[in-house]
Motif scaffolding. Structure first.
Motif, PDB file in Angstrom:
ATOM      1  N   MET A 119      -6.437 -33.927  51.034  1.00  0.00           N
ATOM      2  CA  MET A 119      -6.456 -35.373  51.391  1.00  0.00           C
ATOM      3  C   MET A 119      -6.633 -36.430  50.254  1.00  0.00           C
ATOM      4  O   MET A 119      -5.966 -37.316  49.932  1.00  0.00           O
ATOM      5  CB  MET A 119      -7.585 -35.794  52.613  1.00  0.00           C
TER       6      MET A 119
ATOM      7  N   LEU B 154      -1.966 -39.565  57.078  1.00  0.00           N
ATOM      8  CA  LEU B 154      -1.370 -38.227  56.885  1.00  0.00           C
ATOM      9  C   LEU B 154      -2.729 -37.540  56.409  1.00  0.00           C
ATOM     10  O   LEU B 154      -3.143 -36.277  56.627  1.00  0.00           O
ATOM     11  CB  LEU B 154      -0.430 -38.059  55.875  1.00  0.00           C
TER      12      LEU B 154
ATOM     13  N   ILE C  94      -3.324 -36.341  48.218  1.00  0.00           N
ATOM     14  CA  ILE C  94      -2.427 -37.035  49.001  1.00  0.00           C
ATOM     15  C   ILE C  94      -2.778 -38.715  48.749  1.00  0.00           C
ATOM     16  O   ILE C  94      -1.930 -39.740  48.596  1.00  0.00           O
ATOM     17  CB  ILE C  94      -2.231 -37.064  50.492  1.00  0.00           C
TER      18      ILE C  94
ATOM     19  N   THR D  46      -5.404 -36.972  59.144  1.00  0.00           N
ATOM     20  CA  THR D  46      -4.842 -35.939  59.911  1.00  0.00           C
ATOM     21  C   THR D  46      -5.111 -34.453  59.455  1.00  0.00           C
ATOM     22  O   THR D  46      -5.313 -33.546  60.068  1.00  0.00           O
ATOM     23  CB  THR D  46      -3.431 -36.189  60.444  1.00  0.00           C
ATOM     24  N   MET D  47      -4.782 -34.377  58.038  1.00  0.00           N
ATOM     25  CA  MET D  47      -4.772 -33.114  57.293  1.00  0.00           C
ATOM     26  C   MET D  47      -6.187 -32.510  57.572  1.00  0.00           C
ATOM     27  O   MET D  47      -6.342 -31.149  57.855  1.00  0.00           O
ATOM     28  CB  MET D  47      -4.616 -33.126  55.961  1.00  0.00           C
TER      29      MET D  47
ATOM     30  N   ALA E  22       6.591 -43.995  53.640  1.00  0.00           N
ATOM     31  CA  ALA E  22       5.615 -42.860  53.551  1.00  0.00           C
ATOM     32  C   ALA E  22       4.551 -43.200  52.875  1.00  0.00           C
ATOM     33  O   ALA E  22       3.515 -42.691  53.142  1.00  0.00           O
ATOM     34  CB  ALA E  22       6.256 -41.769  53.038  1.00  0.00           C
TER      35      ALA E  22
ATOM     36  N   THR F 150      -6.966 -31.820  61.428  1.00  0.00           N
ATOM     37  CA  THR F 150      -6.168 -30.698  62.117  1.00  0.00           C
ATOM     38  C   THR F 150      -6.529 -29.180  61.382  1.00  0.00           C
ATOM     39  O   THR F 150      -6.577 -28.209  62.075  1.00  0.00           O
ATOM     40  CB  THR F 150      -4.707 -30.972  61.735  1.00  0.00           C
TER      41      THR F 150
ATOM     42  N   LYS G  37      -0.146 -41.030  46.720  1.00  0.00           N
ATOM     43  CA  LYS G  37       0.592 -41.641  47.889  1.00  0.00           C
ATOM     44  C   LYS G  37       1.935 -42.373  47.349  1.00  0.00           C
ATOM     45  O   LYS G  37       2.856 -42.493  48.321  1.00  0.00           O
ATOM     46  CB  LYS G  37      -0.250 -42.582  48.661  1.00  0.00           C
TER      47      LYS G  37
ATOM     48  N   LEU H 117       2.144 -44.645  55.056  1.00  0.00           N
ATOM     49  CA  LEU H 117       1.456 -43.626  56.225  1.00  0.00           C
ATOM     50  C   LEU H 117       0.507 -42.675  55.576  1.00  0.00           C
ATOM     51  O   LEU H 117      -0.148 -41.617  56.164  1.00  0.00           O
ATOM     52  CB  LEU H 117       2.420 -43.179  56.731  1.00  0.00           C
ATOM     53  N   ALA H 118       0.315 -42.640  54.303  1.00  0.00           N
ATOM     54  CA  ALA H 118      -0.394 -41.824  53.471  1.00  0.00           C
ATOM     55  C   ALA H 118      -1.879 -41.443  53.896  1.00  0.00           C
ATOM     56  O   ALA H 118      -2.479 -40.433  54.102  1.00  0.00           O
ATOM     57  CB  ALA H 118      -0.287 -41.968  52.037  1.00  0.00           C
TER      58      ALA H 118
END
Length: 112
Positions: free
Chosen positions: A26, A57, A29, A60-61, A50, A64, A33, A53-54
Motif C-alpha cells: 500500500m 487501490l 502504491i 483495498t490491497m 489511475a 483483501t 501513484k 484511484l491509487a
C-alpha cells in the motif's frame, strides 16, 4: 493430537505477515501513484485517472490480503460452508446496497 497454542500462534504470525505485506505494498502504491500507471499505459489521461484511484487501490490491497488469509485459514479448518455463507452475505447484504447507495443516491457513479 491437537495443539491449540501452536494453531493460535500460526494464525497470529500469518495475519501479521499478511498485514505487514499489505501495508508495505500500500505504501509503495501511495508513494508511486504518479509512476505506477506508466507501467501499463502511456496515455496521460489514463495515468491521471489511475493516480486518482491509487488510494482506493492501496486500501483495498490491505483489506483483501487480510480477508483472503482469514478465508483460507477458515477453509483449512474445514468450515467451507460458513465461508460461503459469509461471502454471499457480505456481497449481497453489505456490498451491493452500499454500491447502489453510493452510485445512485450520492451520484458518485463511475470514476473516470
Amino acid at each position: 493430537m491437537s495443539h491449540p497454542r501452536a494453531a493460535k500462534y500460526s494464525f497470529l504470525v500469518t495475519i501479521s505477515q499478511t498485514l505487514l505485506l499489505g501495508i508495505i505494498f500500500m505504501t509503495i502504491i501511495f508513494l508511486s501513484k504518479q509512476y505506477f500507471p506508466m507501467i501499463f499505459t502511456k496515455s496521460e489521461d489514463m495515468i491521471h485517472a489511475a493516480s486518482e484511484l491509487a488510494y482506493l487501490l492501496g486500501i483495498t490491497m490491505v483489506l483483501t490480503s487480510v480477508s483472503q488469509t482469514i478465508s483460507g485459514l477458515v477453509i483449512g479448518c474445514g468450515w467451507q460452508v460458513m465461508v460461503g455463507y459469509i461471502n454471499l452475505a457480505c456481497f449481497y447484504i453489505v456490498g451491493l446496497p452500499i454500491g447502489l447507495f453510493l452510485g445512485f443516491n450520492q451520484h458518485l457513479g463511475v470514476k473516470v
